[in-house]
Design a protein around this motif. Structure first.
Motif, PDB file in Angstrom:
ATOM      1  N   THR A   1       0.857  -1.188   0.000  1.00  0.00           N
ATOM      2  CA  THR A   1       0.000   0.000   0.000  1.00  0.00           C
ATOM      3  C   THR A   1       0.890   1.234   0.000  1.00  0.00           C
ATOM      4  OG1 THR A   1      -1.737  -1.137   1.240  1.00  0.00           O
ATOM      5  CG2 THR A   1      -1.762   1.277   1.259  1.00  0.00           C
ATOM      6  N   ARG A   2       0.740   2.072  -1.021  1.00  0.00           N
ATOM      7  CA  ARG A   2       1.590   3.259  -1.122  1.00  0.00           C
ATOM      8  C   ARG A   2       0.931   4.438  -0.411  1.00  0.00           C
ATOM      9  NH1 ARG A   2       3.398   3.491  -6.612  1.00  0.00           N
ATOM     10  NH2 ARG A   2       1.561   4.671  -7.224  1.00  0.00           N
ATOM     11  N   LEU A   3       1.699   5.043   0.485  1.00  0.00           N
ATOM     12  CA  LEU A   3       1.281   6.254   1.186  1.00  0.00           C
ATOM     13  C   LEU A   3       2.216   7.375   0.740  1.00  0.00           C
ATOM     14  CD1 LEU A   3       0.987   4.643   4.737  1.00  0.00           C
ATOM     15  CD2 LEU A   3      -0.855   4.949   3.062  1.00  0.00           C
ATOM     16  N   THR A   4       1.665   8.514   0.359  1.00  0.00           N
ATOM     17  CA  THR A   4       2.471   9.571  -0.252  1.00  0.00           C
ATOM     18  C   THR A   4       2.477  10.833   0.602  1.00  0.00           C
ATOM     19  OG1 THR A   4       1.956   8.737  -2.465  1.00  0.00           O
ATOM     20  CG2 THR A   4       2.815  10.967  -2.318  1.00  0.00           C
ATOM     21  N   LEU A   5       3.674  11.365   0.826  1.00  0.00           N
ATOM     22  CA  LEU A   5       3.868  12.686   1.445  1.00  0.00           C
ATOM     23  C   LEU A   5       4.563  13.538   0.395  1.00  0.00           C
ATOM     24  CD1 LEU A   5       5.242  11.566   4.951  1.00  0.00           C
ATOM     25  CD2 LEU A   5       2.859  11.882   4.252  1.00  0.00           C
ATOM     26  N   SER A   6       3.798  14.363  -0.294  1.00  0.00           N
ATOM     27  CA  SER A   6       4.322  15.047  -1.479  1.00  0.00           C
ATOM     28  C   SER A   6       4.909  16.420  -1.181  1.00  0.00           C
ATOM     29  CB  SER A   6       3.201  15.196  -2.523  1.00  0.00           C
ATOM     30  OG  SER A   6       2.134  15.978  -1.996  1.00  0.00           O
ATOM     31  N   ARG A   7       4.767  16.909   0.053  1.00  0.00           N
ATOM     32  CA  ARG A   7       5.306  18.234   0.365  1.00  0.00           C
ATOM     33  C   ARG A   7       5.936  18.219   1.747  1.00  0.00           C
ATOM     34  NH1 ARG A   7      -0.224  18.551   1.122  1.00  0.00           N
ATOM     35  NH2 ARG A   7      -0.921  19.409   3.135  1.00  0.00           N
ATOM     36  N   ARG A   8       6.773  19.200   1.995  1.00  0.00           N
ATOM     37  CA  ARG A   8       7.486  19.265   3.265  1.00  0.00           C
ATOM     38  C   ARG A   8       6.548  19.617   4.413  1.00  0.00           C
ATOM     39  NH1 ARG A   8      13.659  21.442   2.007  1.00  0.00           N
ATOM     40  NH2 ARG A   8      14.360  19.339   1.423  1.00  0.00           N
ATOM     41  N   ALA A   9       6.917  19.112   5.594  1.00  0.00           N
ATOM     42  CA  ALA A   9       6.021  19.240   6.751  1.00  0.00           C
ATOM     43  C   ALA A   9       6.019  20.644   7.333  1.00  0.00           C
ATOM     44  CB  ALA A   9       6.432  18.222   7.824  1.00  0.00           C
ATOM     45  N   VAL A  10       7.182  21.324   7.310  1.00  0.00           N
ATOM     46  CA  VAL A  10       7.258  22.695   7.835  1.00  0.00           C
ATOM     47  C   VAL A  10       6.497  23.616   6.887  1.00  0.00           C
ATOM     48  CG1 VAL A  10       8.799  24.582   8.459  1.00  0.00           C
ATOM     49  CG2 VAL A  10       9.454  22.214   8.949  1.00  0.00           C
ATOM     50  N   ALA A  11       5.652  24.468   7.448  1.00  0.00           N
ATOM     51  CA  ALA A  11       4.714  25.263   6.644  1.00  0.00           C
ATOM     52  C   ALA A  11       5.391  26.071   5.556  1.00  0.00           C
ATOM     53  CB  ALA A  11       3.903  26.169   7.567  1.00  0.00           C
ATOM     54  N   ASP A  12       6.523  26.739   5.850  1.00  0.00           N
ATOM     55  CA  ASP A  12       7.151  27.617   4.867  1.00  0.00           C
ATOM     56  C   ASP A  12       8.350  26.957   4.181  1.00  0.00           C
ATOM     57  OD1 ASP A  12       8.577  27.519   7.169  1.00  0.00           O
ATOM     58  OD2 ASP A  12       9.036  29.659   7.280  1.00  0.00           O
ATOM     59  N   ALA A  13       8.504  25.649   4.344  1.00  0.00           N
ATOM     60  CA  ALA A  13       9.626  24.948   3.712  1.00  0.00           C
ATOM     61  C   ALA A  13       9.166  24.313   2.402  1.00  0.00           C
ATOM     62  CB  ALA A  13      10.181  23.876   4.642  1.00  0.00           C
ATOM     63  N   VAL A  14       9.916  24.559   1.347  1.00  0.00           N
ATOM     64  CA  VAL A  14       9.609  23.976   0.050  1.00  0.00           C
ATOM     65  C   VAL A  14      10.850  23.234  -0.442  1.00  0.00           C
ATOM     66  CG1 VAL A  14       7.901  25.708  -0.548  1.00  0.00           C
ATOM     67  CG2 VAL A  14      10.295  26.094  -1.146  1.00  0.00           C
ATOM     68  N   LEU A  15      10.649  22.390  -1.431  1.00  0.00           N
ATOM     69  CA  LEU A  15      11.778  21.656  -1.991  1.00  0.00           C
ATOM     70  C   LEU A  15      12.758  22.631  -2.638  1.00  0.00           C
ATOM     71  CD1 LEU A  15       9.921  18.622  -3.600  1.00  0.00           C
ATOM     72  CD2 LEU A  15      11.416  18.590  -1.590  1.00  0.00           C
ATOM     73  N   PRO A  16      14.052  22.359  -2.548  1.00  0.00           N
ATOM     74  CA  PRO A  16      15.035  23.296  -3.108  1.00  0.00           C
ATOM     75  C   PRO A  16      14.986  23.333  -4.626  1.00  0.00           C
ATOM     76  CG  PRO A  16      16.101  21.261  -2.452  1.00  0.00           C
ATOM     77  CD  PRO A  16      14.693  21.160  -1.960  1.00  0.00           C
ATOM     78  N   VAL A  17      15.460  24.437  -5.160  1.00  0.00           N
ATOM     79  CA  VAL A  17      15.592  24.573  -6.618  1.00  0.00           C
ATOM     80  C   VAL A  17      16.888  23.892  -7.037  1.00  0.00           C
ATOM     81  CG1 VAL A  17      15.865  26.202  -8.517  1.00  0.00           C
ATOM     82  CG2 VAL A  17      14.324  26.744  -6.606  1.00  0.00           C
ATOM     83  N   VAL A  18      16.797  22.961  -7.994  1.00  0.00           N
ATOM     84  CA  VAL A  18      17.971  22.227  -8.471  1.00  0.00           C
ATOM     85  C   VAL A  18      18.416  22.816  -9.808  1.00  0.00           C
ATOM     86  CG1 VAL A  18      18.912  19.985  -9.127  1.00  0.00           C
ATOM     87  CG2 VAL A  18      17.199  20.140  -7.306  1.00  0.00           C
TER      88      VAL A  18
ATOM     89  N   ALA B   1      14.265  24.226   6.860  1.00  0.00           N
ATOM     90  CA  ALA B   1      13.657  25.000   7.957  1.00  0.00           C
ATOM     91  C   ALA B   1      13.068  26.312   7.464  1.00  0.00           C
ATOM     92  CB  ALA B   1      14.697  25.260   9.036  1.00  0.00           C
ATOM     93  N   GLY B   2      12.662  26.353   6.212  1.00  0.00           N
ATOM     94  CA  GLY B   2      12.036  27.573   5.704  1.00  0.00           C
ATOM     95  C   GLY B   2      12.966  28.442   4.903  1.00  0.00           C
ATOM     96  N   LEU B   3      14.303  28.237   5.005  1.00  0.00           N
ATOM     97  CA  LEU B   3      15.231  29.003   4.183  1.00  0.00           C
ATOM     98  C   LEU B   3      15.113  28.546   2.729  1.00  0.00           C
ATOM     99  CD1 LEU B   3      18.429  28.865   6.441  1.00  0.00           C
ATOM    100  CD2 LEU B   3      16.913  30.816   6.118  1.00  0.00           C
ATOM    101  N   PRO B   4      15.155  29.471   1.757  1.00  0.00           N
ATOM    102  CA  PRO B   4      15.114  29.047   0.358  1.00  0.00           C
ATOM    103  C   PRO B   4      16.318  28.159   0.054  1.00  0.00           C
ATOM    104  CG  PRO B   4      14.756  31.420   0.562  1.00  0.00           C
ATOM    105  CD  PRO B   4      15.195  30.935   1.908  1.00  0.00           C
ATOM    106  N   GLY B   5      16.062  26.968  -0.461  1.00  0.00           N
ATOM    107  CA  GLY B   5      17.131  26.011  -0.728  1.00  0.00           C
ATOM    108  C   GLY B   5      17.521  25.987  -2.190  1.00  0.00           C
ATOM    109  N   GLU B   6      18.810  25.776  -2.450  1.00  0.00           N
ATOM    110  CA  GLU B   6      19.316  25.696  -3.815  1.00  0.00           C
ATOM    111  C   GLU B   6      20.326  24.558  -3.894  1.00  0.00           C
ATOM    112  OE1 GLU B   6      20.970  28.736  -7.260  1.00  0.00           O
ATOM    113  OE2 GLU B   6      21.593  29.071  -5.180  1.00  0.00           O
ATOM    114  N   VAL B   7      20.264  23.819  -4.986  1.00  0.00           N
ATOM    115  CA  VAL B   7      21.184  22.714  -5.229  1.00  0.00           C
ATOM    116  C   VAL B   7      21.872  22.956  -6.560  1.00  0.00           C
ATOM    117  CG1 VAL B   7      21.424  20.207  -5.493  1.00  0.00           C
ATOM    118  CG2 VAL B   7      19.672  21.137  -3.969  1.00  0.00           C
ATOM    119  N   LEU B   8      23.207  22.939  -6.551  1.00  0.00           N
ATOM    120  CA  LEU B   8      23.995  23.145  -7.766  1.00  0.00           C
ATOM    121  C   LEU B   8      24.762  21.860  -8.062  1.00  0.00           C
ATOM    122  CD1 LEU B   8      25.405  26.740  -7.087  1.00  0.00           C
ATOM    123  CD2 LEU B   8      23.339  26.090  -8.346  1.00  0.00           C
ATOM    124  N   VAL B   9      24.461  21.252  -9.211  1.00  0.00           N
ATOM    125  CA  VAL B   9      25.096  19.996  -9.600  1.00  0.00           C
ATOM    126  C   VAL B   9      26.053  20.269 -10.750  1.00  0.00           C
ATOM    127  CG1 VAL B   9      24.735  17.625 -10.397  1.00  0.00           C
ATOM    128  CG2 VAL B   9      23.029  18.724  -8.924  1.00  0.00           C
TER     129      VAL B   9
END
Length: 751
Positions: free
Chosen positions: A389-406, A610-618
């Motif tokens: 059974t697949r259970l999905t958590l599609s967004r971050r739990a902290v209200a103002d935290a979003v996935l970083p920009v890659v 923790a709410g800081l805008p995240g960035e990932v550089l590959v």
């Protein structure tokens, strides 16, 4: 009263059970009891699997059981069934599975009396906590170690104290007379000594508010009855750990005597998990939360294992070896980061802890939760088929935290534009780190290669430093001024000149974490740089101390290997830089792309939690590669769908089942000849008609410690046909000669 006979499993390659006589005047063992028996010219600890009134062994050849471990409750029938299944599936002897799963102290009969003795333990009283730090001489280092351990622990056992000071018990007893310490004698493993009190969650009003997706996942897990496998697919920072904590709290509220098993892939992840569980379940009795992993001292591991075995431990947190722990009241299993290759044992019994966890949950008819931001393709496929059974958590739990920009830094484009890099650090990455330093934020640089440089070479003649015992190059470790083989451990000093031509201008090629640490100190002046890898965390407790420095904000730039890539909640990290990821794109291993994508998704998830805008550089030379584009979109589902389609077309797992026969010989020809004979033996096995055997080939690293290695892969679309073939094949393999050793691995991860 007549003698009875026991059939005992010993740590021996053969699956045979050995018969022994139990004298009528001694204690009568039952299945699951540990016994000490004569075996050849020595004595060995074995596990009673059967008790019978008759034996087929001639009476003059039967030997008596030497002693019975009466103090340890027998292992349950469920545990014996788990060991038997693992032995059958992974084609090993029952004793090879059961005995190594026990703590070393239980496998040594000479230590039984001490292990189960009523042992004194000591607690510091308030007067002692105030007086001890200032009352000891500065040069009395052993006394100070003893006092520090006493003040740091709730209770210090006498056996642990003796390891700190040769006369620890006398010193502690003297402190008791002074009124600084209290002494009590306890039997922590006595039957019935349990912490089965109702669980009260610490500060329920201070718990984080669950998202709708977390609530739905929690309701599904808590409402499960019987065997229910869940795949908890949650993006990094989505609060999977909070779901685990709430699910366990609900379980222990309903069933105060229940036990839970929580698996993590690596030892360095256990301290933060343990801290979270202890904080949440502070109302549990002392010893109700224990850890099990190979980094524990023998005595501590034995105590923790026995706490689980006797039912005193309510929550057992551990690495892969904990899946074989005895838990008589196990009611739920959690496997965090279930995709991680570390769950597969790579020596001895080559088992998958994740797969055994699922089987154990089915055996006991209890729920099992497999959590990951990047599930293994095997688990994802089973969820697609409806078996999980697949259970999905599609967004971050902290209200103002979003996935970083890659973002991708195209190194080829940087080169065409004439933009200089510094020791593998591109200009955009250095500029981004400087910006974070000015803001007071942290950066993380990921490079999955430890050491200073992977190669030391001579430009004049082409000499490359290699290991004399392995077919591999040695790695330069500059701080230690050493060349080291990461396969066998061989080490030497760095030569002053090329040993072939005498050229003094030998130079390192490539970059490891040590070299990047050195480069960062120059590229980002004023930054506090910290390196975390296997070299910097060799001492016990060093990894925990280094991670504490990161969490405390005492580090500006953290550079490290996969140790820093998963599970850690770095609140101040807003930038992640990834170096040298391209090498995995061209690996011969068909799982390389899956591992790379999971690794990059995991390390990307350390940014912006923790709410800081995240960035990932590959940094990459292949910016148009489909894997990197899926990464920029955080599109695990798309990556999994396309990769599974490729696997189906190529007839690769999870659509076929594989086993690998490895052979090690004094020469490569000997190893290959053995495998060719083994392949010929398959023709006499009826079940092998449904099995494909590939040609024997040398392994990627052909020679390790002067031993040459080769392998033979067999596979089938039917798991049953593969297992039947292996069972019939093994007796034939045991008749073959010519190699130092051989082994069969079922469901191999590294081919």
């Amino acid at each position: 009263m007549t003698d009875c006979f026991v059939r005992v499993a010993l740590d021996h390659p053969l699956s045979t059970l050995f018969d022994y006589r139990c004298p009528s005047d001694g204690p009568a063992p039952v299945p699951g009891t540990l016994v000490n028996v004569p075996f050849g010219r020595r004595e060995a600890v074995g596990l009673v699997c059967e008790v019978t009134a008759h034996s087929d062994v001639p009476p003059d050849r039967l030997r008596n059981v030497t002693s019975v471990c009466c103090s340890c409750p027998p292992l349950s029938a469920d545990w014996l069934a788990l060991a038997a299944f693992a032995a059958d599936y992974y084609q090993r002897g029952l004793g090879e599975v059961a005995l190594p799963a026990l703590p070393q102290a239980l496998r040594d009969a000479s230590r039984w009396d001490r292990l189960f003795a009523r042992e004194p333990r000591y607690r510091a009283l308030p007067a002692g906590r105030e007086a001890l730090p200032d009352s000891l001489p500065v040069r009395a280092s052993a006394l100070r170690r003893l006092a520090a351990a006493l003040l740091a622990e709730d209770a210090l056992f006498a056996s642990d104290a003796r390891a700190l000071h040769p006369k620890a018990v006398a010193v502690l007893d003297a402190w008791c007379e002074t009124g600084w310490v209290e002494r009590e004698v306890v039997d922590p493993f006595a039957a019935g000594h349990s912490a089965a009190a109702p669980v009260a969650v610490t500060n329920p009003t201070a718990l984080p508010v669950l998202t709708d997706e977390q609530t739905a996942a929690l309701d599904a897990i808590s409402g499960a009855h019987g065997f229910a496998p869940f795949l908890l697919h949650g993006v990094t920072g989505s609060g999977k750990t909070e779901v685990y904590l709430r699910a366990l709290a609900h379980l222990l509220e309903r069933r105060p005597d229940a036990q839970a098993l929580v698996l993590v892939p690596e030892i360095n992840l256990t301290p933060q998990f343990e801290a979270a569980f202890r904080a949440r379940f502070a109302s549990l009795a002392e010893g109700a939360i224990v850890t099990l992993h190979s980094g524990l001292a023998e005595g501590e591991r034995a105590r923790n294992w026995l706490a689980a075995h006797t039912g005193h431990a309510r929550i057992v947190l551990g690495t892969r070896l904990a899946v074989l722990a005895s838990l008589p009241k196990l009611a739920v299993i959690v496997v965090d980061e279930e995709h991680d290759p570390a769950y597969k044992q790579q020596e001895g019994l080559r088992y998958s802890a994740r797969d055994l966890a699922v089987w154990r949950a089915k055996q006991l008819d209890v729920p099992v939760v497999l959590g990951s931001a990047t599930p293994s393709l095997e688990s994802w496929w089973l969820a697609e088929q409806g078996r999980y059974t697949r259970l999905t958590l599609s967004r971050r739990a902290v209200a103002d935290a979003v996935l970083p920009v890659v973002k991708l830094i195209d190194l080829e484009d940087e080169h065409r534009r004439g933009r200089a890099s510094f020791e593998g650090l591109s200009g955009p990455l250095v500029a981004a780190m400087k910006t974070r330093l000015e803001r007071g934020e942290q950066s993380l640089v990921f490079l999955n290669r430890r050491g200073y440089a992977p190669i030391l070479s001579c430009d004049a003649c082409g000499w490359v430093a290699g290991c004399p015992r392995c077919s591999a190059y040695v790695v330069l470790h500059k701080p230690e001024r050493a060349l080291r083989c990461h396969h066998c451990g061989w080490e030497s000093r760095i030569p002053r000149a090329c040993p072939d031509c005498g050229n003094v201008d030998i130079a390192p090629m490539g970059r490891g974490t040590q070299r990047i640490e050195e480069a960062l100190a120059q590229a980002v002046p004023g930054a506090r740089v910290l390196r975390i890898d296997a070299d910097s965390t060799r001492r016990k407790g060093s990894a925990e101390a280094l991670f504490s420095d990161v969490h405390a904000g005492e580090v500006d730039i953290l550079v490290g290997t996969q140790m820093i890539a998963k599970g850690h909640d770095f609140q101040r990290v807003s930038l992640v830089g990834v170096l040298n990821a391209d090498t995995a794109l061209f690996s011969h291993d068909f799982r390389a792309s899956e591992r790379l994508f999971a690794q990059l998704m995991q390390v990307s998830g350390r940014a912006g939690r923790a709410g800081l805008p995240g960035e990932v550089l590959v940094q990459t030379r292949y910016a148009r590669h489909a894997l990197y584009h899926a990464l920029t979109r955080h599109d695990y589902v798309g990556f999994a769908t396309s990769t599974l389609a490729e696997r189906r077309d190529a007839h690769l797992p999870p659509f076929v089942y594989q086993a690998l026969l490895r052979a090690e010989g004094r020469t490569l020809d000997a190893a290959l000849a053995f495998l060719q004979q083994a392949a010929a033996a398959l023709h006499d096995i009826p079940a092998a008609e449904r099995v494909t055997a590939y040609d024997a080939v040398p392994m990627t690293i052909v020679k390790v410690m002067h031993v040459h290695r080769a392998q033979l892969l067999i596979e089938s679309g039917s798991r049953a046909a593969l297992q039947a073939t292996l069972r019939a094949w093994l007796p034939a393999l045991r008749q073959l000669k010519g190699v130092l050793r051989w082994s069969v691995e079922v469901d191999p991860l590294d081919i």
